[in-house]
Design an enzyme around this catalytic site. Structure first.
Site, PDB file in Angstrom:
ATOM      1  N   ARG A  25      22.581  41.730  45.052  1.00 50.44           N
ATOM      2  CA  ARG A  25      23.942  42.082  44.335  1.00 50.44           C
ATOM      3  C   ARG A  25      24.714  42.782  43.828  1.00 50.44           C
ATOM      4  O   ARG A  25      23.668  43.821  43.481  1.00 50.44           O
ATOM      5  CB  ARG A  25      24.029  40.664  43.393  1.00 50.44           C
ATOM      6  CG  ARG A  25      25.466  39.868  43.002  1.00 50.44           C
ATOM      7  CD  ARG A  25      26.222  39.339  43.970  1.00 50.44           C
ATOM      8  NE  ARG A  25      27.345  39.038  43.299  1.00 50.44           N
ATOM      9  CZ  ARG A  25      28.780  39.597  42.927  1.00 50.44           C
ATOM     10  NH1 ARG A  25      28.140  41.514  42.515  1.00 50.44           N
ATOM     11  NH2 ARG A  25      29.463  39.287  42.279  1.00 50.44           N
TER      12      ARG A  25
ATOM     13  N   ARG B  38      17.020  37.215  40.884  1.00 52.53           N
ATOM     14  CA  ARG B  38      17.842  37.767  42.135  1.00 52.53           C
ATOM     15  C   ARG B  38      17.848  39.226  41.593  1.00 52.53           C
ATOM     16  O   ARG B  38      18.429  39.321  40.175  1.00 52.53           O
ATOM     17  CB  ARG B  38      18.591  37.374  42.790  1.00 52.53           C
ATOM     18  CG  ARG B  38      18.489  36.290  43.539  1.00 52.53           C
ATOM     19  CD  ARG B  38      19.742  35.257  44.095  1.00 52.53           C
ATOM     20  NE  ARG B  38      20.837  34.838  43.376  1.00 52.53           N
ATOM     21  CZ  ARG B  38      21.341  34.630  43.838  1.00 52.53           C
ATOM     22  NH1 ARG B  38      21.466  33.582  44.401  1.00 52.53           N
ATOM     23  NH2 ARG B  38      22.595  33.747  42.605  1.00 52.53           N
TER      24      ARG B  38
ATOM     25  N   GLU C 202      35.589  35.957  47.968  1.00 53.54           N
ATOM     26  CA  GLU C 202      34.582  35.014  48.662  1.00 53.54           C
ATOM     27  C   GLU C 202      34.757  35.070  50.273  1.00 53.54           C
ATOM     28  O   GLU C 202      36.094  35.297  50.836  1.00 53.54           O
ATOM     29  CB  GLU C 202      34.552  33.626  48.382  1.00 53.54           C
ATOM     30  CG  GLU C 202      33.612  33.784  46.405  1.00 53.54           C
ATOM     31  CD  GLU C 202      32.416  34.382  46.371  1.00 53.54           C
ATOM     32  OE1 GLU C 202      31.906  33.807  47.132  1.00 53.54           O
ATOM     33  OE2 GLU C 202      32.362  35.320  45.811  1.00 53.54           O
TER      34      GLU C 202
END
Length: 217
Positions: free
Chosen positions: A39, A91, A47
């Site tokens: 990310r 993540r 989005e």
């Protein structure tokens, strides 16, 4: 004693790691680099399903457009990503560079992503400049991506589970029968139409036994 405390602090903190390799674009602010999900730190892009409104009031698919723009620039390129932190799912959140240029800074400077000030002020000036110049998405009206995501999480009749203990979504699409867990990327946007054979599951074992497979993201 000091050395022992230092060692304990190191062991209790996540070890940040850099990753380098070929880029596969997931969406406007998420990459796979050598198979590792990354990310981009300090930015927030629309989005993929998000829409915007241009100066003439016409609605257009800005989220999909931004994803394609990021793919056009960086898909297949070699990137070096310097991890800043890890999110709550473990993540990597990182600054990524291609040919020495910060991808996040480039996207914000060109108006294709917003500075995510909740997490970083690194791109504050870059965003303000893009806004003044009306670059990229600043030429349109766009809901903040974080607000858009919050709206998508509001339960509706076809997204709220009829049984609080059975919240796994069994969706049927062109990719086949796929079940989505609450942590999966598309969970909030997945609608369940029981009339077409889609259904809710109470466990992954139940879903697999019925012929559904797990979502990959």
């Amino acid at each position: 004693m000091f050395r022992i405390l230092s060692l304990m602090l190191c062991l209790s903190s996540p070890v940040l790691a850099d990753v380098e390799g070929t880029v596969r674009v997931v969406d406007g602010d998420t990459l796979d680099v050598s198979g590792q999900r990354v990310r981009l730190h300090g930015i927030d892009a629309p989005e993929t399903e998000q829409t915007c409104e241009d100066a003439q009031g016409r609605v257009w698919p800005c989220g999909a457009f931004v994803r394609e723009e990021v793919a056009r620039r960086y898909q297949g390129q070699r990137a070096t990503c310097r991890e800043v932190e890890q999110d709550r799912y473990g993540r990597s959140v990182a600054k990524c560079f291609v040919d020495g240029r910060d991808i996040g800074e480039a996207l914000v400077s060109d108006g294709w992503a917003r500075a995510y000030r909740e997490y970083s002020m690194d791109y504050d000036l870059a965003e303000k400049t893009a806004q003044v110049l009306g670059l990229g998405l600043w030429a349109s009206s766009m809901q903040e991506p974080s607000a858009y995501r919050a709206d998508q999480r509001v339960p509706t009749p076809d997204t709220a589970a009829p049984d609080a203990n059975c919240i796994i979504k069994g969706n049927i699409s062109g990719s086949g029968r796929i079940y989505h867990m609450p942590h999966n990327r598309d969970y909030a946007n997945t609608r369940i139409n029981e009339a077409s054979g889609e259904r809710w599951f109470c466990s992954e074992a139940e879903a697999r036994a019925a012929g559904w497979r797990a979502a990959r993201n």
